[in-house]
Design an enzyme around this catalytic site. Structure first.
Site, PDB file in Angstrom:
ATOM      1  N   SER A  89     -22.879  10.331   1.841  1.00  0.00           N
ATOM      2  CA  SER A  89     -20.912  10.305   2.008  1.00  0.00           C
ATOM      3  C   SER A  89     -21.167  10.783   3.506  1.00  0.00           C
ATOM      4  CB  SER A  89     -20.658  10.877   1.337  1.00  0.00           C
ATOM      5  OG  SER A  89     -20.273  12.008   1.054  1.00  0.00           O
ATOM      6  N   GLU A 120     -17.191   4.546  17.042  1.00  0.00           N
ATOM      7  CA  GLU A 120     -16.622   3.753  16.237  1.00  0.00           C
ATOM      8  C   GLU A 120     -15.825   3.832  14.697  1.00  0.00           C
ATOM      9  OE1 GLU A 120     -20.587   2.743  13.650  1.00  0.00           O
ATOM     10  OE2 GLU A 120     -21.443   4.431  14.453  1.00  0.00           O
ATOM     11  N   LYS A 296     -20.888  10.220  15.842  1.00  0.00           N
ATOM     12  CA  LYS A 296     -22.301  10.241  15.727  1.00  0.00           C
ATOM     13  C   LYS A 296     -22.717  10.703  16.942  1.00  0.00           C
ATOM     14  CE  LYS A 296     -22.647   6.004  12.289  1.00  0.00           C
ATOM     15  NZ  LYS A 296     -22.216   5.319  11.838  1.00  0.00           N
ATOM     16  N   CYS A 417      23.541  -7.585 -18.004  1.00  0.00           N
ATOM     17  CA  CYS A 417      24.726  -8.465 -19.315  1.00  0.00           C
ATOM     18  C   CYS A 417      25.518  -7.204 -19.356  1.00  0.00           C
ATOM     19  CB  CYS A 417      23.679  -8.126 -20.377  1.00  0.00           C
ATOM     20  SG  CYS A 417      22.669  -6.664 -20.464  1.00  0.00           S
ATOM     21  N   CYS A 432      17.791  -2.065 -20.740  1.00  0.00           N
ATOM     22  CA  CYS A 432      18.848  -2.412 -21.452  1.00  0.00           C
ATOM     23  C   CYS A 432      18.403  -3.068 -22.845  1.00  0.00           C
ATOM     24  CB  CYS A 432      18.964  -3.943 -20.292  1.00  0.00           C
ATOM     25  SG  CYS A 432      20.353  -5.150 -21.388  1.00  0.00           S
ATOM     26  N   CYS A 438      20.377 -10.605 -22.717  1.00  0.00           N
ATOM     27  CA  CYS A 438      20.181 -10.472 -21.420  1.00  0.00           C
ATOM     28  C   CYS A 438      19.242 -11.410 -20.519  1.00  0.00           C
ATOM     29  CB  CYS A 438      19.325  -9.361 -21.422  1.00  0.00           C
ATOM     30  SG  CYS A 438      20.172  -8.245 -19.177  1.00  0.00           S
TER      31      CYS A 438
HETATM   32  S1  IVH Z   1     -22.407   6.133   9.204  1.00  0.00           S
HETATM   33  C1  IVH Z   1     -25.830   9.169   6.947  1.00  0.00           C
HETATM   34  N1  IVH Z   1     -20.293   4.528   9.779  1.00  0.00           N
HETATM   35  O1  IVH Z   1     -17.659   5.780   4.576  1.00  0.00           O
HETATM   36  C2  IVH Z   1     -24.303   7.852   7.271  1.00  0.00           C
HETATM   37  N2  IVH Z   1     -20.141   4.911   7.536  1.00  0.00           N
HETATM   38  O2  IVH Z   1     -18.689   8.554   3.561  1.00  0.00           O
HETATM   39  C3  IVH Z   1     -24.192   6.822   6.975  1.00  0.00           C
HETATM   40  N3  IVH Z   1     -17.959   3.866   6.272  1.00  0.00           N
HETATM   41  O3  IVH Z   1     -19.913   5.767   2.747  1.00  0.00           O
HETATM   42  C4  IVH Z   1     -22.138   6.632   7.430  1.00  0.00           C
HETATM   43  N4  IVH Z   1     -17.850   2.601   8.450  1.00  0.00           N
HETATM   44  O4  IVH Z   1     -19.724   3.309   3.546  1.00  0.00           O
HETATM   45  C5  IVH Z   1     -20.521   5.219   9.075  1.00  0.00           C
HETATM   46  N5  IVH Z   1     -19.297   2.918  11.081  1.00  0.00           N
HETATM   47  C6  IVH Z   1     -19.219   3.439   9.776  1.00  0.00           C
HETATM   48  C7  IVH Z   1     -18.873   3.760   8.465  1.00  0.00           C
HETATM   49  C8  IVH Z   1     -19.268   4.734   7.711  1.00  0.00           C
HETATM   50  C9  IVH Z   1     -17.437   3.075   7.433  1.00  0.00           C
HETATM   51  C10 IVH Z   1     -18.194   4.887   4.869  1.00  0.00           C
HETATM   52  C11 IVH Z   1     -19.862   4.347   4.307  1.00  0.00           C
HETATM   53  C12 IVH Z   1     -19.435   5.906   3.799  1.00  0.00           C
HETATM   54  C13 IVH Z   1     -18.604   6.592   4.544  1.00  0.00           C
HETATM   55  C14 IVH Z   1     -18.507   8.330   4.541  1.00  0.00           C
END
Ligand code: IVH
Length: 677
Positions: A89, A120, A296, A417, A432, A438
Site C-alpha cells: 500500500s 495521477e 510517484k 397518529c 410510536c 398508525c
Molecule cells: S500505486 C506500490 N496508483 O491506493 C504502489 N495506487 O495504498 C502501488 N490506488 O491499494 C500503488 N489509485 O489500490 C497506485 N493511481 C494509483 C492508485 C493507487 C488508487 C490504490 C491502490 C492501493 C492504495 C494505496
C-alpha cells in the site's frame, strides 16, 4: 479426433476465430475510443453466432472469447492465491506539508540526481492484479491482505476495460495493477433498481465494486458495468519494462488497457501542488470517484535506491482529499415513521451543491444524535460527503448561530397518529407504540410482507396496498389471504383493479403459500429480524410452534441472535394479536415448518454432486438439504456419483463428464420431487 470430424470442424474453427477477433476489435473501439463501428444489432448478432457455435462446439471455444464478457460461469468459491509480487500500500496523508516533506526527502535521498514525479488520480475502488502471459489474461486476483488475495478471474473477464488479449507489442510475462471502480451513473442506476426490488442499496461505489467482484454469477457481474483503471505494471526478473512510470503507462495503453489520461509529469513541488489543487475541485466532474492523488518518482531505476519502509515504498505517496464539507441552513425537521414504529428525524436543508449532487435532506438519526450535535432551531448544519454517496451531518456551523437560538425540542407525539412516543431503556430511538392504528406502520408492514425478499407478491405495490387499506379490506397481513375476487374487481377510483388484475393478485397470493418458512418468518417484520436472522431462527427451531414457545434465553442461544433481538422476538410472539395473525396465516396455508425438517432419508447411500445456480437454494443450502435427506455431497463427478443436480448456468464440462460416465442428471424440480416436495 477422427479424420472426418477434423475436416468438418476446421471451417467452424476459422469462423469462430474470425468472430472473436472482430468482436475484440469492436469492443476495443467502443470502450477505449468511444466509437461504434457497427450497429448494436450487428454486434449482437455476431455475438449470438459466436455463443451458439461455442455451445455447439465447446472444445473449440477460447477461454478468452469475448463471450466471456457477458459472463455465465458460476464461481463456486473464490480460490485464495498468493501474489507473485506482494501488493504494497502507499503511505498517505491529508496534509500538504507532509507532501512537501516527502518531496524534500526524496530530493535529499537522490542527492543531485535528475528525476521527475508523476502525479495521477487515486481511484476509489478495489485494487486487483492481472497476470498476462504471452499476451493473454491468465489470472485476476484481488489485493486481499497484500500477500494473499481471491482469484476473481471469471468476473474480471466481464469487465470491458480489462483486455483479454493484448494488442501489438507486450512483455511476455507481467502483472498489470489497477483499480476496479464503479462509475457513478451505473452505480446509481443499479442502486435504484435494488431499491425498487426491495434490496438494500450499496452505501458507496467502492463497496458496490467490491461486492460485484465477489458475485457468484458472473453474468450478474457483467451487468454491473465496472471499469478498470490501470496504474501500475511490474514484471519478473529478466523481463524488461520501460524505465519511467509514465512511459510504462503509455506502453500499457498501446497494449489495450484503459489508462486514464489524467497523468502529469511534474518537476517540482509547485507543479505537484497545482495538480492537487486542480483535482480537489475538478474531481466531481469525473464519471467515477477518486479519493486523492498519487505521486510517484517517475524514473523506475531510482525505486530500488529509495527502497521500502515497513509496508510501503519510499518512492511514492498518496495525498488524500478531505471529504467535501458545506454549511447550509436547517429549514425544518420531518419525523418519519417506519414499519416498526421507529421515528427517524430528517433535516430539511436549504438545497446546496455538494460533491456532484444537490443535497436537500440528511438524516438526523435519532434524538441522541440531535442532542450530541447540539442542534438548535435556525442553525446552519455542516454536511459532508466523502466516499459515501449519502450526505452526512457532521456538526453545527457555530459561526452562523443566531443569538438566543434554542435547542431542538424533540417531538413527544407520533406525527402520524398522535400517540405518545416511547423510548425503551437503553435505546437511542423513539417509537410510536400504536402499531395497529398508525397508518405508515400498517402500510409499511404490508409492504415489507409482500416485498421480493419476503413473500414476493409482485402484483401488490404500495398503491394497491393503500387501495386495499382504504377500502377497509386489509388491515394486517393475514387479511390479504381472505381477499375474494368479487371484493377486488372494480376497486379504486377509476376501477383500477379489473378482472385480470384481480386474478393475478389472487394467484400471486396463492403462489406465496410456497414461500419457505424462513422467508415467512422474515416477512412477519419482527424488529431486528433481518433475512439472516430469520434463516438462523428457522433453522434452529425448525417450525413456528417451537419458535413461539421459546424463551428469551433460548432465543439468544441461536447463532447471530443477540439479546436485543431475542427480546424483540419473544415480545412479538407474546402478543395475542400477533399470535392470532400467525394462526390465520397458518390456516391460509403458509409454510410454518422448514422443509429440511421433512428429511426422509431418501438419499441414504447416495452421492450427489451439485452444480450451477438454484432457484430455491443457495449452494450451501442445497448441500445441507442433501445431507439432511441422508445423502453425501461430493465436489467432483466420478463413477461413484449417483446424481448430478444441475442448476441454471452450469458449466458444460460437468455436464459432459456426467454424460460420459453415465451419471444421471436431476433438475432442481426433479430433486425437489424426489425429496418429497
Ligand atoms: S500505486 C506500490 N496508483 O491506493 C504502489 N495506487 O495504498 C502501488 N490506488 O491499494 C500503488 N489509485 O489500490 C497506485 N493511481 C494509483 C492508485 C493507487 C488508487 C490504490 C491502490 C492501493 C492504495 C494505496
Amino acid at each position: 479426433m477422427d479424420l472426418f470430424s477434423a475436416i468438418d470442424t476446421e471451417p467452424i474453427r476459422q469462423r469462430m476465430e474470425q468472430l472473436v477477433s472482430e468482436l475484440d476489435k469492436l469492443n476495443y473501439e467502443y470502450y477505449m475510443n468511444d466509437r461504434s463501428l457497427v450497429s448494436d444489432q450487428e454486434f449482437d448478432s455476431m455475438m449470438r453466432e459466436l455463443q451458439d457455435l461455442e455451445r455447439q462446439y465447446p472444445e473449440l471455444a477460447s477461454p478468452l472469447s469475448p463471450t466471456k464478457r457477458v459472463g455465465g460461469e458460476v464461481n463456486k468459491s473464490f480460490k485464495q492465491v498468493t501474489h507473485r509480487f506482494p501488493m504494497l500500500s502507499l503511505g498517505n496523508t491529508y496534509s500538504i506539508e507532509e507532501i512537501e516533506e516527502f518531496e524534500a526527502r526524496t530530493r535529499r535521498l537522490l542527492d543531485g540526481e535528475e528525476f521527475s514525479y508523476t502525479c495521477e488520480l487515486k481511484y476509489d475502488g478495489v485494487a486487483i492484479g492481472l497476470t498476462y502471459r504471452h499476451g493473454q489474461l491468465v489470472q485476476a486476483v484481488t489485493r486481499g491482505n497484500g500477500t494473499v488475495g481471491d482469484d476473481i478471474t471469471t468476473n474480471a473477464k466481464t469487465i470491458a476495460t480489462i483486455p483479454l488479449r493484448l494488442r501489438g507489442d507486450f512483455p511476455d510475462d507481467f502483472e498489470a495493477r489497477g483499480e476496479v471502480v464503479y462509475p457513478f451513473e451505473a452505480f446509481e442506476a443499479m442502486n435504484r433498481q435494488r431499491e425498487a426490488e426491495g434490496d438494500e442499496p450499496f452505501a458507496n461505489p467502492r463497496n458496490a465494486a467490491s461486492g460485484s467482484l465477489k458475485l457468484q454469477d458472473s453474468a450478474e457481474c457483467a451487468k454491473r458495468k465496472l471499469q478498470f483503471c490501470m496504474y501500475f505494471m511490474m514484471a519478473p526478473d529478466g523481463i524488461a519494462l520501460p524505465d519511467t512510470h509514465f512511459v510504462r503507462l503509455e506502453y500499457a495503453r498501446q497494449m489495450g488497457f484503459k489508462v486514464q489520461p489524467y497523468i502529469k509529469e511534474c518537476r517540482d513541488i509547485t507543479e505537484i501542488k497545482a495538480f492537487i489543487d486542480h483535482w480537489d475541485k475538478a474531481r466531481w466532474d469525473l464519471p467515477f470517484g477518486i479519493d486523492g492523488i498519487v505521486i510517484k518518482v517517475n524514473q523506475t531505476p531510482l525505486w530500488d535506491r529509495l527502497g521500502l519502509t515497513a509496508k510501503s515504498p519510499r518512492w511514492a505517496i498518496a495525498f488524500k482529499f478531505k471529504a467535501e464539507r458545506v454549511s447550509t441552513p436547517l429549514e425544518s425537521i420531518s419525523y418519519q415513521v417506519g414499519r416498526t414504529g421507529v421515528i427517524t428525524p430528517v433535516a430539511n436543508l436549504k438545497p446546496v451543491w455538494l460533491g456532484g449532487t444537490t443535497v436537500k435532506r440528511a438524516t438526523l438519526v435519532n434524538a441522541d444524535f440531535i442532542e450530541k450535535m447540539g442542534i438548535c432551531s435556525g442553525d446552519n448544519l455542516l454536511i459532508e460527503k466523502g466516499g459515501e454517496i449519502i450526505p452526512k451531518v457532521v456538526g453545527v456551523d457555530l459561526e452562523q448561530r443566531k443569538a438566543g437560538a434554542m435547542p431542538i425540542q424533540y417531538i413527544t407525539r407520533c406525527p402520524e397518529c398522535g400517540s405518545l412516543l416511547v423510548r425503551a431503556e437503553g435505546e437511542a430511538g423513539h417509537y410510536c407504540p400504536n402499531s395497529d392504528g398508525c397508518h405508515p406502520q400498517i402500510i409499511g408492514r404490508l409492504e415489507h410482507f409482500v416485498g421480493r425478499r419476503a413473500m414476493n407478491i409482485e402484483s401488490l405495490g404500495p398503491e394497491r396496498l393503500e387501495l386495499l387499506y382504504s377500502a377497509d379490506l386489509v388491515r394486517n397481513v393475514a387479511d390479504l389471504y381472505d381477499l375474494r375476487r368479487e371484493q377486488l374487481v372494480g376497486l379504486g377510483a377509476d376501477a383500477t383493479i379489473q378482472d385480470k388484475g384481480a386474478d393475478n393478485l389472487l394467484s400471486a397470493l396463492e403462489a406465496s403459500k410456497q414461500v419457505p418458512f424462513e422467508r415467512v418468518l422474515f416477512a412477519l417484520g419482527i424488529r431486528y429480524v433481518g433475512e439472516v436472522g430469520a434463516k438462523k431462527l428457522a433453522r434452529y427451531f425448525k417450525n413456528i410452534d417451537a419458535l413461539m414457545a421459546a424463551s428469551e434465553e433460548e432465543l439468544a442461544q441461536v447463532e447471530d441472535v443477540g439479546e436485543v433481538t431475542a427480546r424483540a422476538v419473544a415480545e412479538w410472539f407474546a402478543n395475542d394479536e400477533h399470535r392470532a395473525i400467525v394462526e390465520r396465516l397458518r390456516a391460509a396455508g403458509l409454510q410454518m415448518t422448514g422443509k429440511w425438517q421433512m428429511a426422509t432419508g431418501v438419499l441414504e447411500g447416495m452421492t450427489l454432486v451439485v452444480s450451477g445456480v438454484f432457484e430455491h437454494f443457495s449452494r450451501d443450502e442445497i448441500k445441507a438439504d442433501i445431507e439432511n435427506h441422508g445423502g453425501k455431497v461430493s465436489g467432483s463427478i466420478s463413477g461413484k456419483t449417483t446424481y448430478l443436480v444441475a442448476g441454471e448456468k452450469m458449466g458444460p464440462e460437468k455436464l459432459k463428464k456426467a454424460e460420459r460416465l453415465g451419471v444421471k442428471i436431476l433438475t432442481e424440480t426433479e430433486y425437489l420431487e424426489m425429496t418429497g416436495r
